[in-house]
Design an enzyme around this catalytic site. Structure first.
Site, PDB file in Angstrom:
ATOM      1  N   ARG A  16       0.839  -1.213   0.000  1.00 24.30           N
ATOM      2  CA  ARG A  16       0.000   0.000   0.000  1.00 24.30           C
ATOM      3  C   ARG A  16       0.868   1.256   0.000  1.00 24.30           C
ATOM      4  O   ARG A  16       0.570   2.231  -0.692  1.00 24.30           O
ATOM      5  CB  ARG A  16      -0.949  -0.020   1.208  1.00 24.30           C
ATOM      6  CG  ARG A  16      -2.099  -1.017   1.027  1.00 24.30           C
ATOM      7  CD  ARG A  16      -2.997  -1.048   2.233  1.00 24.30           C
ATOM      8  NE  ARG A  16      -3.593   0.245   2.531  1.00 24.30           N
ATOM      9  CZ  ARG A  16      -4.137   0.556   3.712  1.00 24.30           C
ATOM     10  NH1 ARG A  16      -4.171  -0.326   4.691  1.00 24.30           N
ATOM     11  NH2 ARG A  16      -4.656   1.746   3.900  1.00 24.30           N
ATOM     12  N   HIS A  27      -6.821   8.125  11.833  1.00 24.85           N
ATOM     13  CA  HIS A  27      -6.495   6.689  11.797  1.00 24.85           C
ATOM     14  C   HIS A  27      -5.006   6.436  11.596  1.00 24.85           C
ATOM     15  O   HIS A  27      -4.608   5.316  11.260  1.00 24.85           O
ATOM     16  CB  HIS A  27      -7.323   5.975  10.717  1.00 24.85           C
ATOM     17  CG  HIS A  27      -8.776   5.904  11.062  1.00 24.85           C
ATOM     18  ND1 HIS A  27      -9.766   5.616  10.149  1.00 24.85           N
ATOM     19  CD2 HIS A  27      -9.424   6.074  12.251  1.00 24.85           C
ATOM     20  CE1 HIS A  27     -10.940   5.626  10.750  1.00 24.85           C
ATOM     21  NE2 HIS A  27     -10.763   5.907  12.023  1.00 24.85           N
ATOM     22  N   CYS A  34       7.672  -0.439  22.515  1.00 24.21           N
ATOM     23  CA  CYS A  34       8.044   0.810  23.199  1.00 24.21           C
ATOM     24  C   CYS A  34       7.579   2.024  22.388  1.00 24.21           C
ATOM     25  O   CYS A  34       6.791   1.896  21.457  1.00 24.21           O
ATOM     26  CB  CYS A  34       9.550   0.836  23.468  1.00 24.21           C
ATOM     27  SG  CYS A  34      10.576   1.156  22.007  1.00 24.21           S
ATOM     28  N   CYS A  77      12.864  -2.924  16.289  1.00 23.61           N
ATOM     29  CA  CYS A  77      13.090  -1.650  16.972  1.00 23.61           C
ATOM     30  C   CYS A  77      14.570  -1.515  17.366  1.00 23.61           C
ATOM     31  O   CYS A  77      15.108  -2.411  18.027  1.00 23.61           O
ATOM     32  CB  CYS A  77      12.198  -1.589  18.206  1.00 23.61           C
ATOM     33  SG  CYS A  77      12.481  -0.113  19.190  1.00 23.61           S
ATOM     34  N   GLY A 137     -16.320  11.433   0.694  1.00 22.12           N
ATOM     35  CA  GLY A 137     -15.646  10.166   0.399  1.00 22.12           C
ATOM     36  C   GLY A 137     -15.529   9.205   1.558  1.00 22.12           C
ATOM     37  O   GLY A 137     -14.587   8.431   1.614  1.00 22.12           O
ATOM     38  N   SER A 166     -17.790   6.308   4.039  1.00 27.68           N
ATOM     39  CA  SER A 166     -19.037   5.598   4.294  1.00 27.68           C
ATOM     40  C   SER A 166     -19.597   5.985   5.664  1.00 27.68           C
ATOM     41  O   SER A 166     -20.688   5.556   6.015  1.00 27.68           O
ATOM     42  CB  SER A 166     -18.813   4.089   4.192  1.00 27.68           C
ATOM     43  OG  SER A 166     -17.724   3.694   4.990  1.00 27.68           O
ATOM     44  N   PRO A 202     -20.780   9.567  -4.120  1.00 29.28           N
ATOM     45  CA  PRO A 202     -21.700   9.045  -5.139  1.00 29.28           C
ATOM     46  C   PRO A 202     -22.815   8.194  -4.533  1.00 29.28           C
ATOM     47  O   PRO A 202     -23.874   8.024  -5.128  1.00 29.28           O
ATOM     48  CB  PRO A 202     -20.804   8.183  -6.041  1.00 29.28           C
ATOM     49  CG  PRO A 202     -19.404   8.611  -5.751  1.00 29.28           C
ATOM     50  CD  PRO A 202     -19.392   9.146  -4.345  1.00 29.28           C
TER      51      PRO A 202
HETATM   52  P1  OAD Z   1     -14.909   3.297   2.865  1.00 27.22           P
HETATM   53  O1  OAD Z   1     -14.244   2.408   1.880  1.00 27.22           O
HETATM   54  O2  OAD Z   1     -15.691   2.679   3.960  1.00 27.22           O
HETATM   55  O3  OAD Z   1     -15.888   4.287   2.110  1.00 27.22           O
HETATM   56  C1  OAD Z   1     -15.483   4.973   0.960  1.00 27.22           C
HETATM   57  C2  OAD Z   1     -16.643   5.844   0.530  1.00 27.22           C
HETATM   58  O4  OAD Z   1     -16.192   6.638  -0.546  1.00 27.22           O
HETATM   59  C3  OAD Z   1     -17.861   5.094   0.054  1.00 27.22           C
HETATM   60  O5  OAD Z   1     -19.013   5.623   0.710  1.00 27.22           O
HETATM   61  C4  OAD Z   1     -17.919   5.378  -1.458  1.00 27.22           C
HETATM   62  O6  OAD Z   1     -19.259   5.508  -1.933  1.00 27.22           O
HETATM   63  C5  OAD Z   1     -17.207   6.696  -1.536  1.00 27.22           C
HETATM   64  N1  OAD Z   1     -16.528   6.973  -2.811  1.00 27.22           N
HETATM   65  C6  OAD Z   1     -15.990   6.115  -3.690  1.00 27.22           C
HETATM   66  N2  OAD Z   1     -15.411   6.778  -4.709  1.00 27.22           N
HETATM   67  C7  OAD Z   1     -15.578   8.093  -4.461  1.00 27.22           C
HETATM   68  C8  OAD Z   1     -15.188   9.283  -5.116  1.00 27.22           C
HETATM   69  N3  OAD Z   1     -14.496   9.256  -6.263  1.00 27.22           N
HETATM   70  N4  OAD Z   1     -15.528  10.456  -4.552  1.00 27.22           N
HETATM   71  C9  OAD Z   1     -16.236  10.509  -3.391  1.00 27.22           C
HETATM   72  N5  OAD Z   1     -16.613   9.415  -2.723  1.00 27.22           N
HETATM   73  C10 OAD Z   1     -16.301   8.219  -3.239  1.00 27.22           C
HETATM   74  O7  OAD Z   1     -13.770   4.271   3.408  1.00 27.22           O
HETATM   75  P2  OAD Z   1     -13.763   5.118   4.756  1.00 27.22           P
HETATM   76  O8  OAD Z   1     -15.089   5.679   5.047  1.00 27.22           O
HETATM   77  O9  OAD Z   1     -12.613   6.028   4.673  1.00 27.22           O
HETATM   78  O10 OAD Z   1      -9.850   2.311   8.818  1.00 27.22           O
HETATM   79  O11 OAD Z   1     -13.440   3.980   5.808  1.00 27.22           O
HETATM   80  C11 OAD Z   1     -13.244   4.319   7.139  1.00 27.22           C
HETATM   81  C12 OAD Z   1     -12.169   3.454   7.728  1.00 27.22           C
HETATM   82  O12 OAD Z   1     -12.484   2.075   7.550  1.00 27.22           O
HETATM   83  C13 OAD Z   1     -10.794   3.601   7.063  1.00 27.22           C
HETATM   84  O13 OAD Z   1     -10.075   4.700   7.581  1.00 27.22           O
HETATM   85  C14 OAD Z   1     -10.147   2.319   7.410  1.00 27.22           C
HETATM   86  C15 OAD Z   1     -11.273   1.359   7.125  1.00 27.22           C
HETATM   87  O14 OAD Z   1     -11.217   0.147   7.792  1.00 27.22           O
HETATM   88  C16 OAD Z   1      -8.587   2.171   9.230  1.00 27.22           C
HETATM   89  O15 OAD Z   1      -7.656   2.003   8.470  1.00 27.22           O
HETATM   90  C17 OAD Z   1      -8.449   2.248  10.709  1.00 27.22           C
END
Ligand code: OAD
Length: 253
Positions: A71, A122, A133, A150, A192, A194, A219
């Site tokens: 990643r 996050h 540590c 470490c 962007g 969910s 979207p």
């Molecule tokens: P998600 O993958 O849950 O949601 C992504 C959102 O972006 C969805 O609602 C899509 O509809 C929307 N989307 C997709 N393409 C888009 C675009 N071009 N423009 C605007 N929106 C778009 O991602 P997060 O909400 O960021 O946690 O997820 C939250 C957390 O869950 C992340 O930070 C991660 C994951 O597990 C950790 O890493 C701790």
């Protein structure tokens, strides 16, 4: 010149607004970074319990480390898109501004967002920290061939991100809380994400107060959509430059 209650006249295009922006993986989607739950998102094909928990790291640290290294590589090659640029522009022009991003990539920063105006709630994928540590180091340029240890205590190093089942960083929560309780926002933009985590919805609604606007850019509908005063069902890279241009020219969304 856009001036509201008590905001001094400013010579530049600054807008006298208090703005909170909350972003998620969808904002980086147009830069080629996968989301988690969107179409082709990581959690559609991969099991988070095998890759993003402390237990997964204890069971198979190499598997977890390699996934994060892949990643990192993808992020290093990616470029900020117009959504990141629009948010950075807004940050520079708004009188008071905070970005809370759930994204662990550095694309907001590379678009020019001042680091002191951003909280990566996050964590940061380029931070490597000791699993035992307090030692940590920043590894933006490249990764070593194998899982590092470490230099202080010899324990395995791990990515500096928040995994499922872990607490958010209290200092970061404090930074967000300070902003949210420091006065109602004229504008909250949630783009962007969910919005599955309660604290994201809570911060968005509390920051908005009674009278502020809440704009959602996604979207798809989310659980936050019912509270939005305006919704843009478009990709962030399309909608956000327009929203920010409109704000900067009119002073309102
Ligand atoms: P998600 O993958 O849950 O949601 C992504 C959102 O972006 C969805 O609602 C899509 O509809 C929307 N989307 C997709 N393409 C888009 C675009 N071009 N423009 C605007 N929106 C778009 O991602 P997060 O909400 O960021 O946690 O997820 C939250 C957390 O869950 C992340 O930070 C991660 C994951 O597990 C950790 O890493 C701790």
């Amino acid at each position: 010149m856009i001036g509201k209650g008590g905001c001094p006249e400013q010579a530049s295009a600054k807008i006298c607004m208090r703005v909170l922006v909350i972003t998620g993986a969808g904002v980086s989607a147009e830069s080629g970074i996968s989301t988690f739950r969107g179409k082709d998102g990581y959690w559609r094909n991969l099991d988070p319990t095998k890759l993003a928990t402390p237990e997964a790291f204890a069971r198979d640290p190499n598997l977890v480390w390699n996934w994060y290294c892949e990643r990192r590589q993808r992020i290093r090659k990616a470029q900020p898109n117009p959504a990141h640029q629009a948010i950075a522009n807004l940050a520079l022009q708004a009188d008071e501004f905070l970005l809370v991003t759930q994204n662990v990539d550095d694309l907001h920063l590379r678009a020019g967002l001042p680091p002191e105006k951003m909280v990566q709630i996050h964590g940061d994928i380029f931070m490597t920290r000791c699993s035992r540590c307090e030692f940590r180091r920043y590894e933006q340029e490249q990764d070593g061939a194998s899982l590092p240890k470490c230099p202080d205590c010899g324990a395995l190093m791990r990515p500096g991100v928040v995994w499922f089942g872990e607490q958010l960083d209290l200092r970061k929560i404090g930074e967000v809380e300070n902003f949210v309780t420091g006065g109602d926002c004229d504008l909250v933009i949630v783009a962007g994400t969910s919005a599955l985590f309660g604290y994201i919805i809570d911060w968005a609604l509390r920051a908005r107060g009674q009278a502020g606007q809440l704009i959602e850019v996604n979207p798809e509908e989310t659980s936050l959509s019912q509270f939005a005063t305006r919704s843009f069902r478009e990709p962030a890279g399309v909608a956000l430059p327009r929203v920010v241009d409109e704000l900067l020219s009119n002073g309102s969304a």
